[in-house]
Design a protein around this motif. Structure first.
Motif, PDB file in Angstrom:
ATOM      1  N   ARG A 115       4.183  -1.409   3.153  1.00 55.91           N
ATOM      2  CA  ARG A 115       3.784  -0.053   2.770  1.00 55.91           C
ATOM      3  C   ARG A 115       5.000   0.672   2.205  1.00 55.91           C
ATOM      4  N   VAL A 134       0.866  -1.179   0.000  1.00 53.91           N
ATOM      5  CA  VAL A 134       0.000   0.000   0.000  1.00 53.91           C
ATOM      6  C   VAL A 134       0.901   1.227   0.000  1.00 53.91           C
ATOM      7  N   ASP A 135       0.701   2.115  -0.980  1.00 56.91           N
ATOM      8  CA  ASP A 135       1.503   3.328  -1.101  1.00 56.91           C
ATOM      9  C   ASP A 135       0.905   4.460  -0.275  1.00 56.91           C
ATOM     10  N   LEU A 168      -4.481  -2.562   6.166  1.00 62.03           N
ATOM     11  CA  LEU A 168      -3.845  -2.290   4.881  1.00 62.03           C
ATOM     12  C   LEU A 168      -3.975  -3.476   3.926  1.00 62.03           C
ATOM     13  N   TYR A 173       6.836   8.151   8.363  1.00 60.90           N
ATOM     14  CA  TYR A 173       5.398   8.408   8.211  1.00 60.90           C
ATOM     15  C   TYR A 173       4.971   9.555   9.128  1.00 60.90           C
ATOM     16  N   GLU A 183      -3.402   7.439   0.657  1.00 57.44           N
ATOM     17  CA  GLU A 183      -3.147   5.999   0.649  1.00 57.44           C
ATOM     18  C   GLU A 183      -3.806   5.365  -0.569  1.00 57.44           C
TER      19      GLU A 183
END
Length: 336
Positions: free
Chosen positions: A118, A18-19, A90, A51, A59
């Protein structure tokens, strides 16, 4: 219930990520000790710290090969993806987003171990993206996760170089490549990142020479692979080792090498350059879609260039307009 096709155009194996995208500047990159335009691997603690320091983020499900499979499905091709997530928030986001594109994704979520992968992506005003990836659950993909029935049905199996960073994933990669070849399919590979090539140069060369039919690389990656003094010299080397090589050159477009023939593909400029995240992934999608529909290599390159030209005009790696309609508008003779 929708029936599953007996043959899939492309099956991809890659990191399920997940970006988290955020607009940034060179000063912030410097303060964090980051090298602009590259991908660095970070641990969970580093990921949490970055983050917390970065600005507001968006996201979106990512992962290089997953992006390619999503775009193939959007173009109207049949695609499947194999990659590992954790049964966490996620992981649910990743699975939902990918399946919503029409791509098959059935790899069971892990019930223990690291969280879903991520990638924190910092986009500077020049549209360069600097990626910091916590691979989490994705690196624990192993041969037992590979749905061989799906692999056997693939016309093309598409693999990402990033998988070479983990021994379990590497074994899964080799097992799947052997399976698709045994069933008459072909193997495509993305070199992923020049630092990835630096880490695995010798084994990548062996892979390209002995197992890969279609190679995707950008200018920096192909020069790194052959430790060449120029792009032209690297191109000369690679055409001896695989049947098709698709070499992207940013604003200069791309070269598609087919035997001794060089197809020079012009770039499409569909708007202001905003974010290069996913450009290579979407290029690969356009090419593989055209290839599995039986189009000529130069035609595949045109679709690839068009798709990449669209995705760089937006934030995020997944196209936010219909790629199928884009092809119908700009390349009507090639539309399915």
């Amino acid at each position: 219930m929708t029936s599953t096709p007996s043959t899939l155009d492309v099956v991809g194996i890659g990191n399920a990520i997940v970006d988290v995208l955020s607009e940034s500047d060179d000063a912030f990159l410097g303060s964090q000790g980051l090298t602009k335009g590259t991908m660095a691997l970070v641990d969970e603690q580093q990921a949490e710290a970055l983050y917390g320091a970065m600005g507001p983020g968006v996201e979106t499900s990512g992962g290089s090969v997953a992006n390619t499979m999503a775009a193939i499905a959007q173009l109207g091709g049949s695609a499947g993806f194999i990659g590992r997530v954790r049964n966490d928030q996620l992981g649910s986001i990743f699975a939902h987003d990918l399946r919503a594109t029409g791509c098959l994704f059935d790899t069971p979520a892990a019930e223990s171990g690291p969280s879903t992968a991520r990638c924190m992506i910092l986009v500077t005003p020049d549209a360069q993206r600097t990626m910091n990836t916590f691979l989490g659950a994705s690196v624990h993909l192993d041969p037992n996760d590979i749905d061989l029935s799906m692999v056997r049905r693939a016309k093309v199996l598409y693999l990402e170089g990033y998988l070479w960073d983990a021994e379990e994933a590497k074994r899964a990669f080799v097992a799947a490549a052997s399976e698709v070849k045994a069933n008459g399919g072909e193997v495509a590979l993305s070199l992923s990142d020049p630092f990835c090539v630096d880490r695995h140069r010798d084994s990548f060369r062996d892979l390209v020479e002995n197992h890969v039919d279609i190679l995707f690389a950008n200018e920096a990656e192909i020069i790194s692979l052959y430790q060449s003094s120029s792009f032209e010299e690297a191109a000369k080397q690679v055409r001896q080792h695989c049947r098709l090589a698709c070499l992207t050159r940013s604003e200069q477009g791309s070269w598609v090498l087919e035997g001794e023939t060089t197809h020079t593909i012009a770039p499409f400029q569909l708007g202001d350059l905003r974010d290069t995240t996913g450009a290579g992934d979407t290029y690969a999608a356009g090419f593989l879609y055209g290839y599995t529909q039986g189009l000529a290599a130069d035609q595949c390159g045109q679709i690839a260039s068009l798709c990449a030209g669209q995705v760089v005009t937006q934030m995020g790696p997944r196209p936010q307009v219909s790629l199928k309609e884009l092809v119908q508008k700009h390349l009507p003779a090639l539309a399915g």
